[in-house]
Structures are given as structure tokens and as C-alpha cells.
Write an enzyme that holds these catalytic residues in place. Structure first.
Site, mmCIF file in Angstrom:
data_model
loop_
_atom_site.group_PDB
_atom_site.id
_atom_site.type_symbol
_atom_site.label_atom_id
_atom_site.label_comp_id
_atom_site.label_asym_id
_atom_site.label_seq_id
_atom_site.Cartn_x
_atom_site.Cartn_y
_atom_site.Cartn_z
ATOM 1 N N HIS A 119 0.845 -1.289 -0.019
ATOM 2 C CA HIS A 119 -0.099 0.013 -0.100
ATOM 3 C C HIS A 119 1.103 1.252 -0.148
ATOM 4 O O HIS A 119 2.116 1.316 0.559
ATOM 5 C CB HIS A 119 -0.821 0.148 1.175
ATOM 6 N N ALA A 164 14.556 -18.709 8.968
ATOM 7 C CA ALA A 164 13.376 -18.378 9.439
ATOM 8 C C ALA A 164 13.182 -17.279 9.938
ATOM 9 O O ALA A 164 14.241 -16.478 10.539
ATOM 10 C CB ALA A 164 13.221 -19.511 10.643
ATOM 11 N N ARG A 187 25.648 -16.650 2.225
ATOM 12 C CA ARG A 187 26.734 -17.323 1.948
ATOM 13 C C ARG A 187 26.112 -17.935 0.643
ATOM 14 O O ARG A 187 25.110 -18.110 0.649
ATOM 15 C CB ARG A 187 27.295 -18.032 2.766
#
Length: 201
Positions: A119, A164, A187
Site C-alpha cells: 500500500h 526462519a 553465503r
């Protein structure tokens, strides 16, 4: 300008990543699969054939041996394309106002969001839920970790791993490990990674 011309003009703006409003895009409502997604998420786990039928009806395309664990969520569903051997864990969210293309052998962990839509920053430009949309591409054999958010216009390259909790704001090159907020390449993936977590001879 007649109705069809107006719709073509809106689709042109959407395709160029320009701002459009909820009212302007209302003609696309028929492509939303909310009722079918609800049914999919409430289908008993043992009814695998019904799940397969629903996936075919919901998604733009779905490859062979794809697994999409319920519940999942989608703005449309019909703009999502999943490749062969796809695995999507629980609470996967597709904000698919435009296409999300996921390649073969991709694995996605729980609670990941792939969002093609954002937005405007200025509040005066967010009237009528004004937004812009850009497609997302996840190439073959990518692994995306839990609680990752992939933002509009991003391409994640072949074989890469997204750590994660990352927020992916830009393209990720092939065969790399990337993580963080914002997500950065840490890496390259190398032959040495073939020898990790292997029992000793």
C-alpha cells in the site's frame, strides 16, 4: 470509456505495478476462491482425493504430488501456481492479487506469507484500500523457513534457503543462504553442504 475499456485500463495499471483501488478492481471478485478455500481447510485429512479436487479448483495450476497442508489462506487462489513436488506446511498465506509462481521441489515451512501487494506510504493515497501489486517467483528447489514474509516483486533463485523469520524485500540469487530483517545473502551453498549432518563412516 465503456466498462470493458475501464477494466482493461485497471488491469494495465495493475500489470505495471501502479496504484489501484478496491472499487476499481471489484470486477475481479469472481476469481476469488474463498468458499472453496474454506471447504479445503475443513476437509478431513483422510479425504485426500477431495483435497486434490479442491486444489485443482482453487489454484491457477498445481503440479503432480503437491502437498498443501490446511489451513492455508489466499486472496484469490486462482493466481497461485505450484510446481511438481511442492510441499507447503500449515498456515501458508498467499496474497495473490497478481501471480505467485512456485517452482518444482519447493518446500515452505509453517506460517509463511507470500504477498504480492503493498500500500502507498501516504495515508491520503490509501483511500478505498488503494494498493499496488507485483508478482512473486520462487524458483525450483527453494526451501523457505518458518515465519518468512516475501514481499511484492521478489524472485528467489534456484536452490536457495531463506532462514526462519526473514523479511525478503529484494531478489535472492540462486544457491545461496539468505536470512534476516531485511533478508540478506549470508553465503553460497557449496559441495561442503552435502556433508553436513551426515553420520560418520
Amino acid at each position: 470509456m465503456d466498462e470493458r475499456e475501464r477494466e482493461r485500463a485497471v488491469l494495465d495499471r495493475i500489470g505495471r505495478g501502479l496504484v489501484y483501488t478496491e472499487s476499481e478492481a471489484a470486477f475481479q471478485a469472481g476469481r476469488r476462491r474463498a468458499d472453496l478455500i474454506f471447504e479445503y481447510n475443513h476437509t478431513p485429512p483422510g479425504q485426500t482425493e477431495r483435497q486434490r479436487e479442491l486444489r485443482a479448483a482453487i489454484l491457477g495450476s498445481c503440479g503432480a504430488d503437491a502437498v498443501l497442508l490446511p489451513p492455508f489462506h489466499a486472496a484469490f487462489g486462482s493466481n497461485v501456481h505450484l510446481g511438481d513436488g511442492f510441499f507447503g506446511n500449515v498456515n501458508l498465506t498467499f496474497v495473490d492479487d497478481v501471480e505467485i509462481r512456485v517452482g518444482n521441489g519447493v518446500m515452505i515451512a509453517p506460517s509463511v506469507t507470500l504477498t504480492t501487494t503493498g500500500h502507498p506510504v501516504h495515508p491520503d493515497r490509501r483511500v478505498d484500500f488503494a494498493r499496488f501489486s507485483e508478482p512473486i517467483t520462487i524458483e525450483d528447489r527453494v526451501w523457505i523457513g518458518s515465519n518468512v514474509v516475501v514481499l511484492p516483486g521478489v524472485r528467489v533463485g534456484y536452490g536457495s534457503v531463506i532462514g526462519a523469520g526473514s523479511v525478503v524485500t529484494r531478489d535472492v540469487p540462486p544457491m545461496t543462504v539468505a536470512a534476516g530483517v531485511p533478508c540478506r545473502v549470508l553465503r553460497e551453498i557449496t559441495e561442503a553442504d552435502l556433508r553436513t549432518r551426515v553420520a560418520p563412516d
